[in-house]
Design a protein around this motif. Structure first.
Motif, short mmCIF file in Angstrom:
data_model
loop_
_atom_site.label_atom_id
_atom_site.label_comp_id
_atom_site.label_asym_id
_atom_site.label_seq_id
_atom_site.Cartn_x
_atom_site.Cartn_y
_atom_site.Cartn_z
N ASN A 91 54.94 82.75 43.61
CA ASN A 91 55.59 84.06 43.70
C ASN A 91 55.95 84.33 45.15
O ASN A 91 55.82 85.44 45.64
CB ASN A 91 54.69 85.16 43.14
N ASP A 92 56.38 83.26 45.83
CA ASP A 92 56.78 83.36 47.24
C ASP A 92 58.23 83.82 47.30
O ASP A 92 59.15 83.07 46.95
CB ASP A 92 56.64 82.00 47.93
N VAL A 93 58.44 85.05 47.73
CA VAL A 93 59.79 85.62 47.78
C VAL A 93 60.43 85.23 49.10
O VAL A 93 60.02 85.70 50.16
CB VAL A 93 59.76 87.15 47.62
N PRO A 94 61.44 84.35 49.07
CA PRO A 94 62.06 83.91 50.33
C PRO A 94 62.97 84.99 50.91
O PRO A 94 63.49 85.85 50.20
CB PRO A 94 62.87 82.69 49.90
N THR A 95 63.12 84.92 52.23
CA THR A 95 64.06 85.79 52.94
C THR A 95 65.23 84.91 53.38
O THR A 95 65.02 83.89 54.04
CB THR A 95 63.41 86.44 54.16
N MET A 138 76.28 79.93 50.63
CA MET A 138 75.28 79.25 49.81
C MET A 138 73.98 79.06 50.58
O MET A 138 73.99 78.66 51.74
CB MET A 138 75.79 77.89 49.34
N VAL A 139 72.86 79.36 49.92
CA VAL A 139 71.54 79.09 50.48
C VAL A 139 70.73 78.31 49.47
O VAL A 139 71.02 78.33 48.27
CB VAL A 139 70.80 80.39 50.88
N VAL A 140 69.70 77.61 49.95
CA VAL A 140 68.90 76.71 49.11
C VAL A 140 67.45 77.16 49.11
O VAL A 140 66.91 77.54 50.16
CB VAL A 140 68.98 75.26 49.62
N THR A 141 66.79 77.10 47.94
CA THR A 141 65.37 77.40 47.88
C THR A 141 64.70 76.58 46.79
O THR A 141 65.33 76.21 45.80
CB THR A 141 65.11 78.90 47.62
N ASP A 142 63.40 76.30 47.00
CA ASP A 142 62.59 75.70 45.93
C ASP A 142 61.49 76.68 45.50
O ASP A 142 60.48 76.27 44.93
CB ASP A 142 61.99 74.37 46.37
N LYS A 143 61.71 77.96 45.75
CA LYS A 143 60.72 78.99 45.42
C LYS A 143 61.12 79.77 44.17
O LYS A 143 62.17 80.41 44.13
CB LYS A 143 60.55 79.96 46.60
N GLY A 144 60.25 79.73 43.16
CA GLY A 144 60.50 80.53 41.97
C GLY A 144 60.47 82.02 42.27
O GLY A 144 61.05 82.82 41.53
N GLY A 145 59.81 82.40 43.37
CA GLY A 145 59.75 83.80 43.75
C GLY A 145 61.09 84.41 44.05
O GLY A 145 61.22 85.65 44.13
N ALA A 146 62.13 83.58 44.22
CA ALA A 146 63.48 84.10 44.43
C ALA A 146 64.01 84.80 43.18
O ALA A 146 64.96 85.59 43.26
CB ALA A 146 64.43 82.97 44.83
N PHE A 147 63.36 84.53 42.03
CA PHE A 147 63.82 85.12 40.78
C PHE A 147 63.11 86.44 40.53
O PHE A 147 62.17 86.55 39.75
CB PHE A 147 63.65 84.12 39.63
N ASN A 148 63.58 87.42 41.28
CA ASN A 148 63.15 88.80 41.10
C ASN A 148 64.40 89.66 41.18
O ASN A 148 65.42 89.23 41.73
CB ASN A 148 62.13 89.19 42.18
N PRO A 149 64.39 90.88 40.60
CA PRO A 149 65.62 91.67 40.53
C PRO A 149 66.28 91.92 41.87
O PRO A 149 67.51 91.82 41.98
CB PRO A 149 65.15 92.98 39.88
N ALA A 175 63.43 88.30 34.91
CA ALA A 175 64.40 88.64 35.96
C ALA A 175 65.68 87.84 35.78
O ALA A 175 66.79 88.37 35.94
CB ALA A 175 63.79 88.39 37.33
N LEU A 176 65.57 86.54 35.45
CA LEU A 176 66.75 85.73 35.23
C LEU A 176 67.52 86.22 34.00
O LEU A 176 68.76 86.34 34.03
CB LEU A 176 66.36 84.26 35.04
N GLN A 177 66.81 86.53 32.93
CA GLN A 177 67.48 87.01 31.73
C GLN A 177 68.24 88.31 31.99
O GLN A 177 69.38 88.48 31.56
CB GLN A 177 66.45 87.21 30.61
N ALA A 178 67.60 89.23 32.72
CA ALA A 178 68.25 90.51 33.02
C ALA A 178 69.44 90.31 33.95
O ALA A 178 70.49 90.98 33.80
CB ALA A 178 67.24 91.47 33.65
N TYR A 179 69.31 89.41 34.89
CA TYR A 179 70.39 89.11 35.84
C TYR A 179 71.63 88.61 35.11
O TYR A 179 72.75 89.05 35.38
CB TYR A 179 69.88 88.06 36.83
#
Length: 334
Positions: A91-95, A138-149, A175-179
Motif C-alpha cells: 500500500n505504498d502510495v508513490p509520488t 508517462m510515469v512508471v511504477t511497480d507499486k499497487g498503492g498507486a491504485f487509489n482514487p 479503486a480500479l473498478q471505480a476509475y
C-alpha cells in the motif's frame, strides 16, 4: 480465506502446516516439481497456480484430492500465515513528478507471478520512447498503492506491462473498478492476460474478457498471419493483414462473449498448434467498455523485438491514444 485446494500454491508451500497435509497424502511429490514452480518469493510461478491446477503435475488421484481438501479446510489460519499472504501486496502510495504532456499515463509493472524480464524491459523502453515521440506524459511504477482514487484521478489511462499474478488489494481493486466506471482507460499487454489461474474473477472475465488456455511450446515462437478488422475504429493505420513471429496465446473463453469488439484475429492455419489450443475464431486484440471506461488488450508482446515491429507499434500508439481519450466513443458488441 481458509486453506483449500483453490489456495494459491505459493501459500501452501510457505505454510509448514498446509504443506505437511499434501506431503502426508502424496509424500515427496512436491519435491519432484521443477524449482520454477515452487519458488516462495514473488515473482514466482507458484503465485499463479493453485493446488487444484497442480494436481496433474503432482499425479494426485481424485480421491486423494478430496482428502487433501478436507484436511486443508480444517487448518486454523494463523496471524503469521495471514501476514505471509499479505506480504506480496503493498500500500505504498508513490509520488509522481509528471512530465509535461497529455494524455497522462501510468505504466504499471507490479508482478507477483511470472516475470519475463526481457519482454517487460523492451515494452517499457518502447512505451517511454513512444510517449516522448507523441508528447505524452508517462510515469512508471511497480507499486499497487498507486491504485487509489486520488492517484488514479491524475491519469487518463493505466497501462499494465505484462503484469502477472494477483497484485492489488481489495481496496485497490475497487479503486480500479471505480476509475474505469467513471471514464478512465485501461491498456493491457500480452502477459497481462497470460496467467493459468486467476484469483479475481472480475479481472479475467470482465476487464480482460478471456481466460488464458495456453500457447504452443514446440516451437514456442512461430511466424503467423494476423488479420485486421478494417471496420474497427483503431484499424485505420493498419494493413488488412501482416505476418510476424511471437508467442501466440490461445484462450479458453472468447472475448466476444464478454462484449469485446475484436480488432485482430490469428489465422490458425498459418502456424502449428495442438488441437487443444485451437479456437477456430481466434481473437488476438480487442476493445471493450466498462461504464464510461475504454479497455484495450493485445496478446502480442512476448518477444522483445515485437515492441519495435512497425504494425504492433502503430497499434499500440492508436490504442493508447484512444483509451486515454475520455471523449472517444467506445462500442461494445455484446
Amino acid at each position: 480465506m481458509p486453506f483449500s485446494t483453490a489456495t494459491p500454491l505459493i501459500d501452501i508451500l510457505r505454510s509448514p502446516a498446509a504443506r505437511s497435509v499434501v506431503d502426508k497424502v502424496v509424500p515427496g511429490r512436491i519435491d519432484t516439481l521443477p524449482p520454477f514452480f515452487t519458488g516462495t518469493t514473488p515473482p514466482s510461478f507458484s503465485a499463479i497456480l493453485s493446488l487444484r491446477e497442480a494436481v496433474g503435475m503432482l499425479q494426485i488421484k481424485p480421491d486423494k484430492v478430496a482428502a487433501i481438501e478436507a484436511e486443508l479446510r480444517a487448518l486454523p489460519l494463523t496471524d503469521a500465515e495471514k501476514a505471509a499472504r499479505c506480504a506480496r501486496y503493498d500500500n505504498d502510495v508513490p509520488t509522481f513528478a509528471l512530465p509535461a504532456g497529455r494524455p497522462r499515463l501510468l505504466l504499471f509493472e507490479k508482478i507477483n507471478g511470472f516475470r519475463d524480464g526481457p519482454s517487460v524491459d523492451a515494452a517499457r523502453k518502447a512505451l517511454l520512447g513512444m510517449a516522448k515521440r507523441m508528447g505524452w506524459s508517462m510515469v512508471v511504477t511497480d507499486k499497487g498503492g498507486a491504485f487509489n482514487p486520488g492517484t488514479l484521478r491524475t491519469f487518463d489511462a493505466v497501462i499494465w506491462n505484462n503484469v502477472s499474478g494477483d497484485v492489488l488489494t481489495l481496496s485497490q481493486r475497487k479503486a480500479l473498478q471505480a476509475y474505469l466506471a467513471r471514464g478512465g482507460g485501461f491498456v493491457g499487454m500480452h502477459g497481462t492476460a497470460g496467467d493459468p489461474v486467476y484469483f479475481w474473477d472480475w479481472y479475467a472475465d470482465r476487464l480482460i474478457g478471456a481466460r488464458f488456455k495456453g500457447h504452443p511450446s514446440n516451437p514456442q515462437f512461430q511466424e503467423a498471419r494476423i488479420a485486421v478488422n478494417k471496420a474497427h475504429p483503431l484499424a485505420s493505420a493498419l494493413p488488412a493483414e501482416w505476418r510476424m513471429t511471437d508467442e501466440w496465446y490461445s484462450f479458453g473463453t472468447n472475448p466476444r462473449a464478454a462484449g469485446a469488439d475484436v480488432l485482430l484475429t490469428l489465422d490458425e492455419s498459418s502456424y502449428k498448434l495442438a488441437d487443444g489450443l485451437r479456437m477456430g475464431d481466434h481473437p488476438l486484440a480487442w476493445t471493450n467498455c466498462i461504464g464510461k471506461g475504454r479497455i484495450f488488450y493485445s496478446a502480442i508482446g512476448h518477444l522483445p523485438e515485437s515492441y519495435s515491429q512497425a504494425q504492433h507499434v502503430s497499434l499500440l500508439e492508436s490504442a493508447i491514444g484512444w483509451a486515454a481519450n475520455r471523449n472517444a466513443p467506445c462500442r461494445a458488441k455484446g
